[in-house]
Design an enzyme around this catalytic site. Sequence first.
Site, PDB file in Angstrom:
ATOM      1  N   GLY A  90       0.911  -1.271  -0.002  1.00 46.58           N
ATOM      2  CA  GLY A  90      -0.139   0.036   0.116  1.00 46.58           C
ATOM      3  C   GLY A  90       0.664   1.364   0.216  1.00 46.58           C
ATOM      4  O   GLY A  90       0.342   2.452  -0.260  1.00 46.58           O
ATOM      5  N   ARG A  91       2.199   1.146   0.216  1.00 47.68           N
ATOM      6  CA  ARG A  91       2.830   2.220   0.241  1.00 47.68           C
ATOM      7  C   ARG A  91       4.376   1.883  -0.287  1.00 47.68           C
ATOM      8  O   ARG A  91       5.552   2.499   0.418  1.00 47.68           O
ATOM      9  CB  ARG A  91       3.079   2.897   1.888  1.00 47.68           C
ATOM     10  CG  ARG A  91       3.419   1.934   2.502  1.00 47.68           C
ATOM     11  CD  ARG A  91       3.813   2.751   3.988  1.00 47.68           C
ATOM     12  NE  ARG A  91       3.886   1.730   5.106  1.00 47.68           N
ATOM     13  CZ  ARG A  91       4.499   2.157   6.073  1.00 47.68           C
ATOM     14  NH1 ARG A  91       4.994   3.512   6.140  1.00 47.68           N
ATOM     15  NH2 ARG A  91       4.679   1.634   7.191  1.00 47.68           N
ATOM     16  N   LYS A 111      10.039   1.858   0.301  1.00 50.88           N
ATOM     17  CA  LYS A 111       9.105   1.741   1.292  1.00 50.88           C
ATOM     18  C   LYS A 111       8.473   3.350   1.351  1.00 50.88           C
ATOM     19  O   LYS A 111       9.500   4.354   2.027  1.00 50.88           O
ATOM     20  CB  LYS A 111       9.382   1.248   2.345  1.00 50.88           C
ATOM     21  CG  LYS A 111       8.381   0.912   3.438  1.00 50.88           C
ATOM     22  CD  LYS A 111       8.688  -0.066   4.558  1.00 50.88           C
ATOM     23  CE  LYS A 111       7.983   0.059   5.681  1.00 50.88           C
ATOM     24  NZ  LYS A 111       8.470  -1.150   6.589  1.00 50.88           N
ATOM     25  N   ASP A 123      -2.047   6.915   3.083  1.00 53.90           N
ATOM     26  CA  ASP A 123      -1.627   7.814   1.998  1.00 53.90           C
ATOM     27  C   ASP A 123      -0.506   7.612   1.248  1.00 53.90           C
ATOM     28  O   ASP A 123       0.180   8.067   0.385  1.00 53.90           O
ATOM     29  CB  ASP A 123      -1.146   9.052   2.935  1.00 53.90           C
ATOM     30  CG  ASP A 123      -0.113   8.687   4.044  1.00 53.90           C
ATOM     31  OD1 ASP A 123       0.266   7.745   4.115  1.00 53.90           O
ATOM     32  OD2 ASP A 123       0.444   9.534   4.612  1.00 53.90           O
ATOM     33  N   GLY A 124      -0.184   5.991   1.555  1.00 51.58           N
ATOM     34  CA  GLY A 124       0.938   5.763   0.733  1.00 51.58           C
ATOM     35  C   GLY A 124       2.356   6.117   1.326  1.00 51.58           C
ATOM     36  O   GLY A 124       3.615   5.820   0.422  1.00 51.58           O
ATOM     37  N   ARG A 181       5.760 -13.461   0.849  1.00 50.61           N
ATOM     38  CA  ARG A 181       5.406 -13.658   2.288  1.00 50.61           C
ATOM     39  C   ARG A 181       4.435 -14.714   2.463  1.00 50.61           C
ATOM     40  O   ARG A 181       3.894 -15.239   1.358  1.00 50.61           O
ATOM     41  CB  ARG A 181       4.574 -12.320   2.549  1.00 50.61           C
ATOM     42  CG  ARG A 181       5.313 -11.169   2.646  1.00 50.61           C
ATOM     43  CD  ARG A 181       4.505  -9.951   2.165  1.00 50.61           C
ATOM     44  NE  ARG A 181       5.245  -8.791   1.861  1.00 50.61           N
ATOM     45  CZ  ARG A 181       5.616  -7.703   2.623  1.00 50.61           C
ATOM     46  NH1 ARG A 181       5.293  -7.778   3.771  1.00 50.61           N
ATOM     47  NH2 ARG A 181       6.410  -6.619   2.122  1.00 50.61           N
ATOM     48  N   ASP A 250       1.532 -11.579   6.941  1.00 50.19           N
ATOM     49  CA  ASP A 250       2.049 -10.736   5.660  1.00 50.19           C
ATOM     50  C   ASP A 250       3.443 -10.111   5.954  1.00 50.19           C
ATOM     51  O   ASP A 250       4.115  -9.825   5.280  1.00 50.19           O
ATOM     52  CB  ASP A 250       1.150  -9.480   5.353  1.00 50.19           C
ATOM     53  CG  ASP A 250       0.869  -8.768   6.736  1.00 50.19           C
ATOM     54  OD1 ASP A 250       0.191  -9.429   7.665  1.00 50.19           O
ATOM     55  OD2 ASP A 250       1.205  -7.300   6.828  1.00 50.19           O
ATOM     56  N   ASN A 251       3.680 -10.282   7.383  1.00 53.90           N
ATOM     57  CA  ASN A 251       5.328  -9.748   7.916  1.00 53.90           C
ATOM     58  C   ASN A 251       5.903 -10.855   7.844  1.00 53.90           C
ATOM     59  O   ASN A 251       7.253 -10.741   8.802  1.00 53.90           O
ATOM     60  CB  ASN A 251       5.204  -8.868   9.169  1.00 53.90           C
ATOM     61  CG  ASN A 251       4.480  -7.736   8.866  1.00 53.90           C
ATOM     62  OD1 ASN A 251       4.447  -7.150   7.658  1.00 53.90           O
ATOM     63  ND2 ASN A 251       3.820  -7.425   9.835  1.00 53.90           N
ATOM     64  N   ASP A 260       9.975  -6.577   7.921  1.00 62.16           N
ATOM     65  CA  ASP A 260       8.933  -5.652   8.620  1.00 62.16           C
ATOM     66  C   ASP A 260       9.350  -4.878   9.875  1.00 62.16           C
ATOM     67  O   ASP A 260       8.838  -5.494  10.905  1.00 62.16           O
ATOM     68  CB  ASP A 260       7.538  -5.997   8.479  1.00 62.16           C
ATOM     69  CG  ASP A 260       6.860  -4.857   7.372  1.00 62.16           C
ATOM     70  OD1 ASP A 260       7.071  -3.656   7.658  1.00 62.16           O
ATOM     71  OD2 ASP A 260       6.273  -5.685   6.489  1.00 62.16           O
TER      72      ASP A 260
HETATM   73  P1  AMP Z   1       2.759  -2.922   7.943  1.00 60.88           P
HETATM   74  O1  AMP Z   1       2.149  -2.650   9.147  1.00 60.88           O
HETATM   75  O2  AMP Z   1       3.638  -2.015   7.591  1.00 60.88           O
HETATM   76  O3  AMP Z   1       2.966  -4.438   7.921  1.00 60.88           O
HETATM   77  O4  AMP Z   1       1.703  -2.910   6.950  1.00 60.88           O
HETATM   78  C1  AMP Z   1       0.404  -3.403   6.722  1.00 60.88           C
HETATM   79  C2  AMP Z   1      -0.293  -3.257   5.528  1.00 60.88           C
HETATM   80  O5  AMP Z   1      -0.657  -1.885   5.607  1.00 60.88           O
HETATM   81  C3  AMP Z   1       0.639  -3.270   4.259  1.00 60.88           C
HETATM   82  O6  AMP Z   1      -0.567  -3.684   3.208  1.00 60.88           O
HETATM   83  C4  AMP Z   1       1.090  -1.607   3.928  1.00 60.88           C
HETATM   84  O7  AMP Z   1       1.500  -1.616   2.811  1.00 60.88           O
HETATM   85  C5  AMP Z   1      -0.268  -1.057   4.441  1.00 60.88           C
HETATM   86  N1  AMP Z   1       0.071   0.255   4.859  1.00 60.88           N
HETATM   87  C6  AMP Z   1       0.715   0.684   5.873  1.00 60.88           C
HETATM   88  N2  AMP Z   1       0.957   1.753   6.120  1.00 60.88           N
HETATM   89  C7  AMP Z   1       0.478   2.533   5.001  1.00 60.88           C
HETATM   90  C8  AMP Z   1       0.144   3.810   4.492  1.00 60.88           C
HETATM   91  N3  AMP Z   1       0.669   4.854   5.108  1.00 60.88           N
HETATM   92  N4  AMP Z   1      -0.598   4.068   3.162  1.00 60.88           N
HETATM   93  C9  AMP Z   1      -0.947   2.860   2.674  1.00 60.88           C
HETATM   94  N5  AMP Z   1      -0.868   1.695   2.960  1.00 60.88           N
HETATM   95  C10 AMP Z   1      -0.315   1.399   4.177  1.00 60.88           C
HETATM   96 MG    MG Z   2       3.986  -5.309   6.541  1.00 57.05          MG
END
Ligand code: AMP
Ligand code: MG
Length: 482
Positions: A90-91, A111, A123-124, A181, A250-251, A260
């Site tokens: 997502g980002r 990232k 917000d990506g 993953r 996913d991690n 992650d």
């Molecule tokens: P994470 O907690 O980093 O493992 O992220 C879990 C999921 O949330 C993944 O699909 C990420 O791409 C998404 N994600 C985390 N932060 C953001 C962000 N600021 N904008 C869009 N997607 C996010």
């Molecule tokens: Mg992750």
Amino acid sequence: MNKVNWKFDNTYLKLSKPFRELIKPTPVHNPEIIIFNDKLAEELNLDFSKLNNKELSNIFSGNDLPKETKTLAQAYAGHQFGHFTMLGDGRAVLLGEHLDNKKNRYDIQFKGSGRTSFSRGGDGRAALGPMLREYIISEAIHSLNIPTTRSLAVVKTGEKVVRENLLDGAILTRIASSHIRVGTFQFIASTQNIENLNILVDYTINRHYPELSSSKFKAYDLLKILIDKQCSLVINWMRVGFIHGVMNTDNMSVSGETIDYGPCAFMDHYDPKTVFSSIDKFGRYSFSNQPPITKWNLARFAECLIPIIDKNEDYSIKLASDLIDNFQNIYEDKWLKMMKNKLGLFGEDKNDKKLIDDLLDWMKKNKADYTNTFCNLMGINSDEFFKNDDFNDWKNKWKKRSKLNNLSKEKQIKLMRKNNPIVIPRNHKVEEALAAAEKGNIDKMKKLLMILNNPYHNHKENKEYVMSAPKSNETYQTFCGT
Ligand code: AMP
Ligand code: MG
């Protein structure tokens, strides 16, 4: 740009559409390189030495993409705190796979590079503090000889991100042996497309476990090897007191690398229930829950493979369950060996497990620093804290057991020195370095990185980095860091 020596070969791109979305990073306003990992660049046979900071900033923000790249966001799903969700990058975007001179293949990923179709409400983007934190901890884990993704660079974007406060935006360049993953398998399995599932198994084996490429039971063998890999990984975390903090499926990488770095942190005083993450209210990912959660995640991985382990579903389930049920045995064997290495014990004695448990009980009861207790046993830390009758009684038992080694004291210490870090990224030191970096002073972070680069060495300069956290740090909390 190819004075840099990029050698891209993008095999993930060739997988069919459901696996990824083709998307470019969103350009940023005013990129500024904050930290760059020269040593890692060299290991990757990349040469950025002829570039100035402006050029580096443009490259590592995604404003100036190497022309051989075709960036993509990967699709995946995952169990987050036990709940199944469709996710995906997502980002983040994958630039592709770079090959070093020995043809080792590395994913290059940004990232914090902007929105994708997987961004949901996000917000990506990413904030500077958490990206620098990932840089520090991932590089520390690497120096501790634990498989992990790495960090090549962090740039500030010159744009703000909205979190609880307005923060500086940043992009991390992450290097990984892949970003496949458990959640990638969950995503493909959820589409019920058996052909794609087989493609993913073949792709994973090709990339990470080529020794299985002629196997007649690929899915079964992949499950078996991943159980062993993940078990070894979590044993390494237990060895150094690392708490990942967000072991969602996913991690969890199928390469067996730590991936992650969000709310992760190292345990100071020994308490198996230690949790740092502010959102982990029930201790799902506490220190001592990491092994059972690894098994739980592996069971989710096994479920994905049921349709292709064997044609007969019942038989498939039996085969997979037997492998998963064996996790505990593998873990216990590896754990005992790891703890014996920490104590410098060779050979076997029927009381070894009891001896180890007694030490852990003492540590827990007395809130002993996990790292420094082993340093004391190696003769490196002579803190008053360890001048304690109960601890001395235990030490006498340990010394008696050590005599069974029939080996020299030097050999014992050598084994211990290989397995017990002297310096770990102490939470208060990490926070101190990050606070300065966020204010524009990166020197503390660089010094910390230099110290963490040599965690098994007893260096004069280590002094302020080896001390337990001050009492005020006992309520230390980490945040998911987005
Ligand atoms: P994470 O907690 O980093 O493992 O992220 C879990 C999921 O949330 C993944 O699909 C990420 O791409 C998404 N994600 C985390 N932060 C953001 C962000 N600021 N904008 C869009 N997607 C996010
Ligand atoms: Mg992750």
